[in-house]
Design an enzyme around this catalytic site. Structure first.
Site, PDB file in Angstrom:
ATOM      1  CD  GLU A   1      41.839   8.206  11.061  1.00 58.74           C
ATOM      2  OE1 GLU A   1      42.771   8.862  11.557  1.00 58.74           O
ATOM      3  OE2 GLU A   1      41.378   7.171  11.586  1.00 58.74           O
TER       4      GLU A   1
ATOM      5  CD  GLU B   1      47.692  10.985  12.461  1.00 54.11           C
ATOM      6  OE1 GLU B   1      47.120  10.694  13.525  1.00 54.11           O
ATOM      7  OE2 GLU B   1      48.070  10.130  11.639  1.00 54.11           O
TER       8      GLU B   1
END
Length: 323
Positions: free
Chosen positions: A185, A190
Site C-alpha cells: 500500500e 492522508e
C-alpha cells in the site's frame, strides 16, 4: 522530514476478486455513469461552505510526459467514469473500525460540473447493500487503471473535522489472491481530524515481526490543509518513493532505508483509490464539532513519466469484481 511508524496498519483491507485485462492507455475519458443502489436512509445534515477554487497551485511536472489523466469533466450530479473508477460499497469497518458505509449514490460521489469529483461524507442513518446499518455514509473510488512507477499526482481540496480521514492512495493489483498486507500500500496523502499535517506512508508485510509495517514522511505546510487546494504526489521508481505537496518534496523511502524485515511490495502494478473515511482506530470518532456534511473535491488525477528515472510508467487495466 520526520518518519512515522504505525503498527498495526491503519488500513487492513477486505479481500476482493479481480480479473486482469492488460491494455495500453494514453488518455482516459469519462464514460458511462454507475447506477445507485437502493437503501433505507434517514438524513439530518447541514451543508458545509463551498470552497473557493485557487487557480494556480504549484505542481511537480516540469520535464515530465503526461501518460494518463482523469480531469473529472462532465455534467453535475453524474458519476465519474465507470471505465476508470468503480465505487466500493459496504459498512464493515474496513479493518479499522471505521463508522461509514460506502455507497455509489450521487449524494456521496458525483461530478460537480466544474471539473471536480466530489466525495461527500454525511451524518445519516443508512442501511447499505450488505445489510449493515451505519450512522454515516461516504464514498471510496477504486481505479480500474493500474500503474507501476512514474509521478502520480492529484489536486485536492480536503475537509477537516474530528473523525474525518481523507486519503489518496494505492493497493497492489494482486490484492487477490495475495491479500493484505502482501499487496502493499502506498499512501500518497492522508489527513486526519483538524491536524494541519499530511502523511505519506508505505505499508507491507514485516517478515521479522510477522506484522504490518508503516513507514513514511509527514509535513505540515504553512496555512495547513483545510480551506485550500493542494497538489499531492509521489515520484515512484524501482528503488525509491518520494512524496510531494505543492511541487515540493518532503521525504523519501528507498529500498536501502527500509526497516529490517520490511518487504518492498512496490515493483508491481498498483490501483489508485480516493476516499473520505469517517472514524476509525487512527482518527477516532466524530464529535459535536464535526460537520454533518463534509466534502472532499478532486480536480484531477494524473500520471506522468518520472524525471528521477526517466522511465515511462507501465499502465494496465485491472478491474476488481466487487460483487
Amino acid at each position: 522530514m520526520s518518519i512515522s511508524s504505525k503498527y498495526p496498519s491503519t488500513r487492513a483491507r477486505k479481500t476482493l476478486l479481480l480479473a486482469a485485462i492488460p491494455i495500453s492507455l494514453l488518455a482516459l475519458v469519462p464514460l458511462a455513469s454507475n447506477a445507485a443502489s437502493a437503501a433505507t436512509v434517514t438524513t439530518t445534515a447541514t451543508a458545509t461552505p463551498t470552497p473557493t477554487p485557487v487557480p494556480s497551485i504549484s505542481s511537480n511536472v516540469a520535464g515530465r510526459k503526461l501518460v494518463v489523466s482523469d480531469e473529472f469533466s462532465g455534467t453535475a450530479g453524474t458519476a465519474p467514469s465507470s471505465y476508470i473508477w468503480q465505487a466500493i460499497q459496504g459498512g464493515g469497518g474496513w479493518g479499522n473500525n471505521e463508522l461509514e458505509t460506502y455507497t455509489n449514490r450521487a449524494s456521496n460521489v458525483s461530478l460537480d460540473g466544474k471539473g471536480d469529483v466530489a466525495i461527500t461524507a454525511r451524518k445519516e442513518t443508512y442501511t447499505g447493500k450488505d445489510g449493515i446499518t451505519r450512522n454515516y455514509t461516504s464514498a471510496r473510488l477504486l481505479s480500474n487503471v493500474s500503474v507501476k512507477y512514474g509521478y502520480i499526482e492529484a489536486r485536492m481540496f480536503v475537509p477537516q473535522g474530528q473523525g474525518l480521514w481523507p486519503a489518496f492512495w494505492t493497493l497492489g493489483s494482486d490484492i487477490y489472491p495475495k491479500g493484505y498486507p502482501y499487496s502493499g500500500e502506498i499512501d500518497i496523502m492522508e489527513a486526519l481530524n483538524k491536524m494541519p499535517t499530511v502523511f505519506g506512508t508505505l505499508h507491507g508485510p514485516d517478515s521479522v515481526h510477522q506484522s504490518v509495517y508503516g513507514v513514511g514522511p509527514k509535513t505540515s505546510p504553512a496555512g495547513g490543509l483545510a480551506g485550500a487546494w493542494h497538489t499531492y504526489g509521489i515520484d515512484w521508481t524501482s528503488t525509491a518513493i518520494t512524496w510531494f505537496i505543492d511541487g515540493k518534496s518532503y521525504g523519501s523511502i528507498t529500498k536501502a532505508t527500509m526497516p529490517a524485515g520490511a518487504v518492498w511490495e512496490f515493483d508491481k502494478p498498483h490501483l489508485m483509490q480516493l476516499n473520505l473515511a469517517v472514524g476509525g482506530n487512527w482518527p477516532g470518532s466524530p464529535d459535536a464539532t464535526t460537520p454533518a456534511v463534509s466534502t472532499m473535491l478532486v480536480d484531477y488525477v494524473r500520471v506522468y513519466s518520472s524525471t528521477t528515472s526517466g522511465v515511462t510508467p507501465a499502465i494496465g487495466y485491472t478491474k476488481i469484481n466487487l460483487g
